[in-house]
Structure formats: C-alpha cells, structure tokens
Design an enzyme around this catalytic site. Structure first.
Site: not given
Lengths: 438, 438
Positions: B139, B200, B223, B246, B268, B271, B336-337, B370, B424, B429
């Site tokens: 995506y 969709q 999103n 981020s 950063q 963004h 994250e960074h 990046d 068990e 088994h």
C-alpha cells in the site's frame, strides 16, 4: 451404537473435484460480532479498573473468587510442588522434552537470531542488533484443552531468546489446577504465573494492572474470546498468529504401514471436531487399506466420538494422479502439519512450498514433533503457512537497525538523499543531509 | 506573523519530570468506532461484490471514475514512462538509493534468512526451510504523503526475499499521479500496480476480486481507514505493524554542531503535526544552543508551520543528569529513530535496548537512513520497538520446520511423546508414537 468415521473420498480425476475439495477445506475465521463487542467492553473495563475488574470477571466466568489478584498468583514454590507431585515418568518425559526443545531453539537462535553488521566501501557501518523482548505473556488454556506441552513450546523459545520475564496466565475453572501444566511452567522457567484466563487475562497482560506488570508481547492459543482480545490489543503489544482448528495432511506413496497413517490422522482428529485430517495418495488400493485401518482402529480409541465427527465432517482421502500432483495440492492447502510418508521423502520435500512443519519419512509421526523432537508445535493453521511461520526464538526478539555513516560516507549519501527529499517536498530532510557536506 | 517552535523544556531533576514527560509522550492508537464500522462495511462489500464495489468506492472517495478495474491498472510501460519522464538527477538518485537498499537487504537475507538444518546424535534431521511468500500487496499512500522512497523500502525487501508477485496499490485522487512514485515502482520491480486506495484497496488485496489476485501479505502505511482495514484482514493475510506518527530521539553529548541537531529534529517534525522530536542531553548550555538554532533556522523552512506545531505540541528538550540516564530514558521511550549524536557513539550504543533504528555519530543524519544508507525506513513507532522490528526480508519470507526421525530416533522419542500424550489425554498421539516402536 457403532461409531463410524467416513472421511470424504475424492479423486482429482473427477469433474467436480475442485468444488468438493474447496467445500471440505472451507473454514472461516470470521469473528462473531457479539463476542467482539463483549470483548471490547471487558478490555476497556480492565484498562480502567485494573485488578478489581480482573477479580470480578474471574469470579463470574471461572467461578474462582479471590479478594486480591495476589491470591491468584501461583508461587514458584507451588510450581515446584506440582513438579514434585507428578509421577516420575512424567517428570522425566517433561524434562527430556524440554531439553530437546531447548537444544533446537538454541540452534535456531544461532542460525537466524544473532546480531550482524558489515562496513561498506565508504566505511559505513550497516547491520542489525538483535535483542530480546523485555517481558512477555503466555496464555495457556485451561479445562479440556490444557496442554503442558504448549507451556514448553511457548516459554522455552522466550527463555532461549533471553526474555527477562515470562508471565503465564492459565484459567483454573472453579479452582481446578492442572498439575502437569504447573509442572511444565516450572520446567520451562516461567517467571510468574496467575490463575486467570479469557479476555480479562489478555487485558491485564496488555495494559498492566496494579499487580500485574504490562507485557510487550502475548503468545499462546485460546478460545474465541481470547482470540478476539488478542486481535484488539495488537499494536499495544505484539501477538502471535490467531490459531484456527488443527490440521494434518499426509502425503503417502503407499509404503508406510496403513495403521500408522490411520493413527496419525486420528491424532489430529482427536483434538477437536473441527480438526482436519487429509490423506493424499496416488494409489487407490492403499487408500482402501487406510480406510480399513480407520475402521479397525477406531473402536479402540477413547476419543472415538470426536475422531469420527472430525473425520466424517472435515476429513478426506484424496486419490491423486501422481505424487507430484499431491505436492501441488498440498501447496494449495498450506497445511499446519505435513507428513511426507514416503520411502524417499527428500524427493518430494523440495516440491513443498507452504507448510507449518514438514515431517519426513514413515517414522516421523506428527506426535513426535508435537512433544519432543525439538521444533515448535505452535504452527500456522488454516492456510496461514502461506505467510507465517512456526513460533520461534525470533518471535521473542526484535531488531534495531544500526547505521554509522563516516564523514566520507556522508559526502556520497548526502546528495542522493537530498535529491529524493526535495522530490518528496521534505526540505528539512534535504537540508539535514546537505549540512553534512563539506 | 512570526512562527515559533517551542519544544517543552524538561529536566529529569525536577520533581514533576515523569508526569510532564509521560504527558508529552502520550499518543493513543485507539481506533475510532465510526471508522471501524465504516471499514467493516467496505470490506464486506468488496468481499461480496468484488470489482464493482472497488470501482464505486474509487469513484466516490478518490473522484476517479473507471468502467472496469483493468482501467485502474498501471501498465509496466506506464511505470517505465514515468521513470523516463522525471529529471535525470532524480533517476540517478532513485537508482543509487535502490542499489544500496538492495545490497543491505541481500546482506540481511544472508545473515538471517537462509534455510538451516542439522542432525542430532540419533540421526534426527531438524531445521527450518525458508521460502518466500508467493504474492504480496504494497500500500502506497497518495496525496500529500506520497513517498517514492516508501515504494523502494517496501518492494525491494520483497524482491530480495524472492516474492513472485508484488502488487502495489496507490490512490490517485482525481486521477493525479505522482510520477516519482511510479518511477520508484519501476526501479523497485513492482509486478503490477493499481490506482486505488483506502479500505477498498486493502479489501481487494486481501480477498481478491475477478481482476485483482488475492495476496498473502499486505505492507505499507496508510490513513486511519487503511490501518483499520489492515487490522481487520489480519489473519486472512499477514500485515506489517500499524504505524503511528513518526518520531526521532536525539541523544547528544554536546559535540555535534547544534544546527545539525536542530535540522534533524525539523526533519521529523516536518512530516506531520503529530510527529515527535525529542532531544536528550546532559549539557544545559548545549540545549540552549539547539533552541537558538531552532529559532534561527525555522524561518527558512518551507514547512515551518507544521514544524512549529509539531515541536511546540509534542517536541521536548530534556536535560538529563548524565548520558547514562539519557540512555535509560531512551529505552523507556523505545523511539522509532534514535540518533546517538556523540563523538563516541559506541560507548552508548550497547546501553540502548529498544529502538527501530540507531544512527551512530554526528554524520549519520536520520535523513540518510530514510533514503539511501541501505537499511529499511519502515520502522516500529509509538514504543512498539519494544516488541517489533524494522521491515525486512524476513517479513516477506516464512519458515517451515523440517523433522526427519530415523527408525532409531523413533525408539528414543516415542516413549517420551507417549508419556506426555497420555498425560494430556490424547491417546491417538500416544499410540501413533508407540506404533513406531520395534
């Protein structure tokens, strides 16, 4: 009343094969909307009221009343006492299994779970640092599907990964404890254990309460409520796959004693009426022999009724044109357990693309893998072997990328980064790279 | 109007530090109930009506009308034409970045993505076979956050893993295509691409339609609708983590030019208003210099307004008692960074337990990582680095356990498995294991 197990008999040469085959395979993981709503409520309640909510749900759903969550904790002494209380044959078997599972997962860690790095021509250091998760939760079902082997299979890879705290939750309906489960927790090195279950236990692990520390990942199977709860807390914590009914696919060239194959199919079917056992074989006479073995062996089985329902409802004996076609069909199913019951299993192994675990040769019964061969028995079900893997050490580790660019390297990388950053309209990114140019 | 960026100034020595610190960090991944319900509807509609539903939603949400889904497909010729149409400097930068990203992921595959096996003393073969996922979906967001670099970072590891088909979806609101995104798809070796997005597109990839083949895993950011859709199809297909805003954390010993650190924080913050930039430093004078650099550099930035909102709303300059304390705080954030802006970064690196990517030394700006250093820029956000990892080749592979027990091995393993299976209550088994005893 005579119990009969009648797996569907299908032939790939029939015109309606694919239709019948698809109908047999169909299983939907769709969650029940009512369960989802109920679980969302429980999660929110535990998140806001903590211990009090956990105690209420435990009293209501498990019939287990306690004044404090501390009372629900199983001490190390209690786990040890359970180990001491079970028969010595079980103690030895648990320890032998744990030892083999540990050796295998240690090999797995060496093979794919170590940090690595290299320097490129510019002197840039690149790699990944692999570290254990700090704290994990292991869900162990109670009641009829309480499997001590699952405790080993979840806790040992976590232990081998180096996880600092392994917190087990296991419901004990009306206070009934399974000694073998507690003994397994002792052998596997579980750090803390609580007698609680359901969505409330998942919530307590994911969010933490005054008594229970929040974990960072939750693994282990559970009922529909547990599965829905795990799905909802995913993101707040990591989770393993959501398990569907267990499955076995036997790919047979007709050289294995038919009784062995029949019993291997039973060993899947006895788990659950929804479990699925499928035989693929190019030899019609052998298929007849397996059905005869099923008929002969079934009456001896204590769980005959479940086995019969599972085999009649979801089982199949499929005649294929060839072993090659059988391999293709197996790939389209992506089974959890795949037995290659052949004198020459390696001839077929390389044709097999998707499976949780591949059991090679007549002596490799799935049950050996379930308990003690070493590999993990937590495997992707319902075709998810197309994109997921057995539970492993890697599930209890995480990776941090390492990057060290030298002054010289920054001169090479800076202009490339700046060009692309301007192309994306991210000027600060570009400037940050350009500032490092001399 | 003068735009001002005022990150919170906090000191770990203050009595109210942890309270203020937690308030700054707080970010909730809770999904909106209305979005969830809407997404559930869209998923079901696409599952039942396929192409027709995809076309309707694409017309409604993206203002892009087409008679058939084929019309939404971007041909390889169109991707190639986009590559040819962009300026040659961008072409070279894309190719250089793709080359470096590919080399890194090839090294990653060698380090942790190969099959392995061994035989134990009984001759039992144990190991794992590593294979690529057959077909994956990527995506790519459209509109303002359309990042060609994300196309490289998602598609190249899939390609290196050996994925057979890589299907990209990217919304093109009102038909507006981002040439750089299409060019990146060409460079990265995307197999097919469709101009569709939202829930969709996730539904089409997860369930398949008459035109779009179902994939087995979906990666890439989107999103709130895309995130909710990915969460819902998890299990039917694999997904990567759900990304939050981020973040960057700079751990500074005061030796890096303050302008560089200020610009790294900007990169950063630019963004997204919700992005988070944090500086940890034991030197108060240096923190003052960074704030002065922020004030001086901000007016030059085209995205000054977003940067100011992000830094003022979520940014922080934190005075610590020591670098050691700064490392501890960083671990509690699991950013994250993580930039270790120090003359001696390796002194601190081993203290850092949780981070998506660690950038070592003053020259290693996050922006180099990046775009083109090589490691993946898809990283765990919102503290999920405690339990998850950068996107990698391993996300596009899966593992099958291999077990081959010899006749001799079955004599050793059989009694252990049988003992535990009886424990068990799983008699089939046990019998399956015992049948292999001679």
């Amino acid at each position: 009343m005579k119990i009969v197990a009648s797996p569907a008999y299908l032939s790939t040469a029939s015109a309606d094969f694919f239709q019948n085959f698809q109908a047999r395979l169909h299983w939907s993981a769709d969650t029940d909307v009512a369960i989802e709503a109920r679980v969302a409520e429980i999660l929110q309640d535990v998140q806001s009221r903590g211990d009090a909510a956990v105690l209420e749900y435990t009293a209501r759903f498990d019939g287990l009343t306690a004044a404090t969550v501390q009372e629900l904790e199983l001490s190390q002494a209690e786990l040890r006492a359970a180990f001491d209380a079970i028969p010595s044959a079980q103690r030895s078997a648990l320890e032998a299994a744990a030892h083999r599972v540990r050796l295998y997962h240690e090999a797995q860690k060496r093979a794919c779970g170590e940090s690595w790095s290299y320097r490129d021509a510019d002197g840039t250091l690149l790699g990944q640092k692999v570290t254990p998760i700090d704290r994990v939760g292991i869900y162990v079902p109670g009641g009829k599907a309480a499997y001590p082997s699952s405790v080993l299979m979840n806790a040992i890879p976590a232990h081998v990964a180096g996880v600092g705290e392994i917190i087990m939750v296991v419901p004990t309906p009306r206070g009934e404890r399974n000694l073998l489960v507690l003994a397994a927790a002792y052998v596997a090195g579980v750090t803390r254990a609580y007698t609680m279950g359901g969505a409330q236990a998942i919530a307590a692990l994911a969010y933490g309460t005054a008594t229970i520390p929040a974990v960072h990942k939750i693994t282990g199977p559970g009922n529909a409520y547990v599965a829905a709860a795990k799905r909802r807390v995913f993101g707040t914590v990591g989770i393993d796959m959501i398990a569907g009914p267990s499955e076995i696919l036997v790919l047979a060239d007709g050289t294995t004693p038919p009784d062995w194959v029949a019993m291997d199919m039973f060993s899947q079917a006895e788990h659950d009426e929804l479990a699925q056992s499928i035989l693929l074989c190019p030899d019609p006479a052998y298929i007849t022999e397996v059905q005869a073995a099923i008929d002969r062996l079934l009456p001896e089985m204590p769980r005959a009724e479940i086995i019969a329902k599972s085999l009649s409802g979801r089982g199949a004996l499929i005649l294929t044109r060839s072993m090659e076609e059988a391999c293709d069909l197996s790939n389209s199913i992506a089974p959890e357990h795949l037995e290659v019951s052949s004198q020459d299993p390696h001839r077929w192994e390389h044709l097999l693309k998707h499976a949780g675990a591949i059991f090679l040769g007549a002596y490799t019964s799935e049950s050996l893998g379930d308990y003690c061969a070493g590999p993990n028995h937590v495997l992707p079900t319902s075709g998810t072997a197309r994109f997921s893997s057995p539970l492993g050490v890697y599930d209890f580790q995480k990776r941090s990328s390492l990057i060290e660019v030298t002054a010289a390297g920054a001169q090479v990388l800076g202009p490339i980064a700046a060009e692309l950053a301007y192309g994306e309209g991210l000027q600060a990114h570009a400037r940050a790279a350009q500032m490092r140019l001399v």
